[in-house]
Design a protein around this motif. Structure first.
Motif: not given
Length: 239
Positions: A55-60, A131-133
């Motif tokens: 998969d491809t995941v982007v964390e902002m 994902l944004a934490t």
């Protein structure tokens, strides 16, 4: 490499904010990695992305990269992890933390202007999760940013938010008093003694708006609270 073009997506950001977080990058890194309860929360947030190998995941707003190794573990060597943040000094720490992974890309960019889908297509990538934490409270229009992130992922993908706000548990008053002090001290410029509106109330409103928008955009929702009710985690699968 086409991914390098994503680094050009840098919007105008308040210089005082960048200087503030850049100056405290080392302390922020320690807090992000070692505060009791926070490492477990970060693992839970990564799990909520429902990632699979490849998969491809982007964390902002990836900050110093505390989440990136965990995300990379979930997508495996065949997947792709993209971490985006606007502050140079914290990104240097993120790059150092992930230097051994050739499929983790740390880019300087604005979380409110995420990478464009056609640029990702040129790189042969579809985004499976965002994902944004601890990010949306810093944004001028958090609900609008969530819309952009949902559009980036598209139907069937996942968006996960984790943010700190005032607790609603029965023993909340002393916890919220500490929380308010932390918010004031971490809101640049910290030399201000009085604000037109309380920073912690403004933060609550932004977080409420962002999490509500994600729930509105999702067909499957996970809502949780952590760390004495201060941290809210919302994960949504998009319709």
């Amino acid at each position: 490499m086409p991914l390098d073009r994503l680094a050009e997506r840098v919007g105008a950001t308040d210089e005082t904010t960048q200087e503030f977080y850049g100056r405290w990058a080392g302390l922020y890194d320690v807090i992000a990695r070692y505060t009791p309860g926070v490492p477990a929360l970060r693992r839970r947030a990564a799990t909520a992305c429902r990632l699979e190998s490849g998969d491809t995941v982007v964390e902002m707003g990836c900050g110093t990269g505390a989440n990136l190794p965990s995300l990379r573990k979930r997508v495996g060597p065949e997947g792709t992890v993209i971490g985006i943040d606007v502050t140079g000094p914290v990104l240097e720490r993120a790059r150092d933390r992930t230097a051994r992974y050739d499929n983790v890309h740390v880019l300087r960019g604005d979380a409110t202007r995420p990478p464009l889908p056609d640029e990702l297509e040129e790189a042969g990538l579809d985004v499976d999760a965002v994902l944004a934490t601890f990010v949306v409270g810093m944004l001028e229009d958090p609900a609008g940013a969530v819309d952009d992130w949902c559009d980036l992922v598209g139907p069937g993908g996942h968006v996960v938010l984790a943010n700190a706000a005032r607790s609603e548990v029965w023993y909340a008053p002393p916890i919220n008093a500490v929380f308010r002090a932390v918010v004031v001290l971490s809101t640049p410029p910290t030399t201000k003694l009085r604000y037109e509106d309380d920073p912690h109330l403004r933060l609550d409103a932004k977080i409420d708006a962002a999490h509500r928008r994600l729930r509105d955009r999702s067909v499957a929702i996970a809502d949780e609270t952590h760390i004495f009710g201060v941290v809210r985690l919302t994960g949504g699968r998009l319709e």
